[in-house]
Write a protein that holds these residues in place. Structure first.
Motif, mmCIF file in Angstrom:
data_model
loop_
_atom_site.group_PDB
_atom_site.id
_atom_site.type_symbol
_atom_site.label_atom_id
_atom_site.label_comp_id
_atom_site.label_asym_id
_atom_site.label_seq_id
_atom_site.Cartn_x
_atom_site.Cartn_y
_atom_site.Cartn_z
ATOM 1 N N GLY A 47 0.622 -1.170 0.035
ATOM 2 C CA GLY A 47 -0.041 0.139 -0.179
ATOM 3 C C GLY A 47 0.750 1.258 0.053
ATOM 4 N N ILE A 48 1.932 1.228 0.802
ATOM 5 C CA ILE A 48 2.889 2.401 0.757
ATOM 6 C C ILE A 48 3.527 2.568 -0.469
ATOM 7 C CG2 ILE A 48 4.878 3.306 1.713
ATOM 8 C CD1 ILE A 48 4.138 2.136 4.521
ATOM 9 N N LEU A 49 3.965 1.591 -1.317
ATOM 10 C CA LEU A 49 4.672 1.709 -2.519
ATOM 11 C C LEU A 49 3.607 2.153 -3.656
ATOM 12 C CD1 LEU A 49 7.503 0.820 -3.802
ATOM 13 C CD2 LEU A 49 6.194 -1.308 -4.325
ATOM 14 N N ILE A 50 2.376 1.695 -3.475
ATOM 15 C CA ILE A 50 1.430 2.166 -4.585
ATOM 16 C C ILE A 50 1.130 3.467 -4.143
ATOM 17 C CG2 ILE A 50 -1.001 2.061 -5.066
ATOM 18 C CD1 ILE A 50 -0.626 -0.815 -4.834
ATOM 19 N N ALA A 51 0.899 4.016 -3.003
ATOM 20 C CA ALA A 51 0.557 5.371 -2.663
ATOM 21 C C ALA A 51 1.730 6.383 -3.084
ATOM 22 C CB ALA A 51 0.458 5.466 -1.097
ATOM 23 N N ASN A 52 3.077 5.907 -3.295
ATOM 24 C CA ASN A 52 3.850 6.830 -3.424
ATOM 25 C C ASN A 52 4.468 6.558 -4.900
ATOM 26 O OD1 ASN A 52 5.265 8.393 -1.041
ATOM 27 N ND2 ASN A 52 4.631 6.561 -0.477
ATOM 28 N N GLN A 53 3.519 6.015 -5.780
ATOM 29 C CA GLN A 53 3.594 6.029 -7.118
ATOM 30 C C GLN A 53 3.644 7.530 -7.720
ATOM 31 O OE1 GLN A 53 4.711 3.220 -8.878
ATOM 32 N NE2 GLN A 53 4.414 4.314 -11.093
ATOM 33 N N LYS A 54 4.383 7.684 -8.781
ATOM 34 C CA LYS A 54 4.382 9.153 -9.142
ATOM 35 C C LYS A 54 3.163 9.592 -9.897
ATOM 36 C CE LYS A 54 6.603 13.067 -10.471
ATOM 37 N NZ LYS A 54 7.022 14.020 -9.472
ATOM 38 N N GLU A 55 2.519 8.556 -10.580
ATOM 39 C CA GLU A 55 1.209 8.745 -11.160
ATOM 40 C C GLU A 55 0.541 7.434 -11.472
ATOM 41 O OE1 GLU A 55 1.915 11.223 -14.717
ATOM 42 O OE2 GLU A 55 2.044 9.558 -15.935
#
Length: 213
Positions: A47-55
């Motif tokens: 979830g953290i990885l997805i939340a910090n996706q650029k776009e």
């Protein structure tokens, strides 16, 4: 302030959760308690990885779902036949299973592929094959670190307690194709927490290998 933006807070959470988990794994009396949280930890990191996706666009979600499903599928075939990684079975640590494979193993493939892919994206511009070859090697080295810990804490186990060379060869091949798909699908690869998550995972397993395995 800069260090309190989303990516900064996410990096702090990643480090804290890995430190807490490490302490729990190092204390024998708390093993069972902390092992019960492993599935939630994987979901939180994803979830953290997805939340910090650029776009976000449809290609990003397509790649995410494709790698998760492909990861689960290759593991189901692997467990059922022994023809991919060798003869192994999953324990209870990773949670709910379908066809004797924890569904979260697909999430784990997503995490490690996207972390390594995002870290390497800035290097070897337009050389997707080279980045995939290097990334696959990094993922095999991670598996070398993960295996002893995974066996000890009932993530999975191997027939006759022997990790076959076949496992690492298959990890390299599967990782290469996953990374190659990651680079081929068109979406912004920038992720500010990928490097911290990759380093945190690596240090987590290095320390456990040195202390409790």
């Amino acid at each position: 302030m800069r260090y309190l933006d989303k990516s900064g807070l996410s990096k702090i959470f990643i480090i804290i959760f890995h430190l807490v988990g490490l302490i729990g794994f190092l204390l024998p009396n708390y093993h069972d308690f902390f092992l019960s949280f492993v599935p939630f930890h994987l979901l939180l990191m994803a979830g953290i990885l997805i939340a910090n996706q650029k776009e976000y666009n449809k290609n990003f979600w397509m790649c995410t779902v494709a790698i998760i499903l492909a990861g689960i599928t290759v593991e189901i075939i692997g467990v059922a036949t022994g023809a991919i990684f060798g003869n192994y079975t999953y324990g209870q640590t990773l949670g709910f299973k379908v066809a004797d494979v924890p569904l979260l193993i697909g999430v784990n493939w997503f995490i490690i592929v996207f972390c390594v892919g995002a870290v390497l994206k800035k290097y070897f511009k337009h050389q997707r094959n080279l980045k995939s070859l290097i990334g696959a090697f990094i993922l095999v080295m991670m598996d070398v670190l993960i295996e002893p810990v995974a066996i000890k804490f009932d993530y999975w186990s191997w027939q006759d307690s022997i990790i076959p060379l076949q496992n690492f060869v298959a990890w390299y091949i599967v990782s290469f194709f996953f990374l190659r798909a990651y680079y081929e699908i068109d979406f912004r690869k920038t992720n500010k927490v990928a490097g911290v998550l990759l380093i945190s995972q690596t240090l987590f397993f290095i320390i456990l290998n040195l202390t409790v395995v």
